[in-house]
Design an enzyme around this catalytic site. Structure first.
Site, PDB file in Angstrom:
ATOM      1  N   SER A  75       0.799  -1.234   0.000  1.00  0.00           N
ATOM      2  CA  SER A  75       0.000   0.000   0.000  1.00  0.00           C
ATOM      3  C   SER A  75       0.829   1.281   0.000  1.00  0.00           C
ATOM      4  CB  SER A  75      -0.954   0.000   1.194  1.00  0.00           C
ATOM      5  OG  SER A  75      -1.896  -1.040   1.052  1.00  0.00           O
ATOM      6  N   HIS A 114     -14.567   0.009   6.450  1.00  0.00           N
ATOM      7  CA  HIS A 114     -14.579   1.472   6.595  1.00  0.00           C
ATOM      8  C   HIS A 114     -15.788   1.984   5.819  1.00  0.00           C
ATOM      9  CE1 HIS A 114     -13.098   1.666   2.506  1.00  0.00           C
ATOM     10  NE2 HIS A 114     -12.079   0.893   2.839  1.00  0.00           N
ATOM     11  N   CYS A 128      -7.686   2.058   1.577  1.00  0.00           N
ATOM     12  CA  CYS A 128      -8.744   1.303   0.898  1.00  0.00           C
ATOM     13  C   CYS A 128      -8.223   0.678  -0.401  1.00  0.00           C
ATOM     14  CB  CYS A 128      -9.918   2.225   0.595  1.00  0.00           C
ATOM     15  SG  CYS A 128     -11.203   1.429  -0.407  1.00  0.00           S
TER      16      CYS A 128
END
Length: 372
Positions: A75, A114, A128
């Protein structure tokens, strides 16, 4: 020197690397690879025997992971995606994509819980997966274009950001990492009939994408500078010697400064109330991005990149700890301790417990190497 020594202490009994850069100059502040070895072993009569033992060591202490380790960036790669999608007009900061515990569109890429739908900055804040998968799909499968051509545009932005090729650090044996091109996939799929879904994992720094800790730290320095970097280098000056001019040359990817500001804000939000909360420092505005890189050979790798202060940044850092789990478990604490040490010269009393835990923790036991 003190920062380097501190980084080596933090990485004891761990496999991985730390790279810290001064964004304004490209000067490398710390370059840690672990496990390490005592250089005195390679001096004197026993050096041949000692070298042979180091070569055989299953933890590979001669392997400089900071420069040579080609890892899935996980990420920590998502800021590059946000920058590309903004520049290409695929998204604005107001664009929202759905996340139903992941990207679901004929295939599924999982994500944690989330709010949904979600916009760019909160997507960086919460890391995300779905957001960046949707952005990638909408770029590569853009109506009226060919995936082959769109992917080449995507790849070229990453090359401008310092991925896929050697950055040119003033040390030997730097790895180039790996960013595939369209031809690579056309060969893999035996023809040009592939789409974003075929390679969706690259959108979140997985799949075929590989980067060195140096490249990840350099990206962070670029965001800290809001759109440019200097080639990272160790040597600041040598008496009676002119340093190569390339280390003073500014490199600016073809992306607007305002988009870097958006990404920096998302990274600030990640520290204030997202995946990087452990990186928060008293009196210092820290920006960060976690990375949990899936590893087919064992436990996930823990990664982090961050810079501080938010305005007028003095340090940009990348931490990569192999087989250590979530980015927030080891990458974030180690990175934040390094930033605090550099910016304040000490570790605050409130964070002494965190420091002790990082100094005394052992992640080698999760490495899969037989010798523990």
């Amino acid at each position: 020197m003190e920062l380097q020594a501190y980084g080596e202490q933090l990485m004891q009994n761990k496999i991985g690397a730390i790279v810290a850069i001064e964004p304004a100059t490209g000067e490398i502040l710390a370059l840690v690879t672990s496990p390490n070895y005592d250089p005195s072993l390679l001096v004197g009569k026993e050096r041949g025997k000692n070298y042979a033992n180091l070569v055989k060591d299953p933890y590979k202490p001669l392997y400089d992971r900071a420069l040579q380790g080609a890892y899935p960036p996980g990420s920590t790669f998502k800021p590059t995606q946000g920058l590309i999608f903004l520049q290409e007009g695929i998204i604005t900061t107001a664009t929202q994509y759905p996340c139903y515990h992941g990207y679901i569109n004929k295939i599924r890429v999982g994500c944690h819980g989330h709010g949904s739908p979600i916009a760019l900055k909160p997507a960086l804040q919460t890391s995300c997966n779905a957001y960046f998968c949707w952005g990638f799909k909408n770029m590569i499968d853009k109506r009226g274009t060919k995936a082959y051509d769109q992917f080449e545009i995507w790849k070229n932005y990453l090359v401008e950001m310092g991925y896929g090729y050697k950055l040119g650090v003033d040390l030997p044996s730097e790895s180039r990492g790996f960013i595939p091109n369209s031809e690579f996939y056309s060969k893999s799929f035996r023809g040009p009939r592939w789409s974003a879904n075929s390679i969706i994992s690259v959108a979140i720094g997985q799949g075929e994408v590989l980067a060195t800790p140096l490249q990840i730290a350099n990206l962070c320095a670029t965001i800290a500078n809001r759109g440019y970097f200097y080639t990272p280098h160790v040597v600041k000056s040598v008496a009676d010697t002119v340093i190569d001019a390339k280390y003073k040359e500014k490199h600016a990817p073809n992306i607007k400064k305002e988009y870097y500001e958006d990404i920096a804000e998302g990274m600030r939000m990640a520290v204030l109330g997202g995946t990087c909360r452990t990186a928060a420092l008293p009196g210092i505005e820290v920006c960060g991005k976690t990375g949990t890189a899936q590893n087919p050979h064992g436990k996930d790798h823990s990664a982090f990149m961050g810079f501080a202060p938010y305005h007028d940044p003095k340090i940009a850092i990348a931490v990569y700890v192999e087989n250590a789990g979530f980015g927030a478990t080891f990458g974030v604490p180690i990175g934040s301790l390094m930033m605090e040490k550099y910016l304040t010269g000490t570790i605050s009393d409130a964070r002494k417990g965190l420091e002790e835990r990082m100094l005394n923790s052992n992640t080698i036991i999760s490495s899969g190497v037989k010798k523990h």
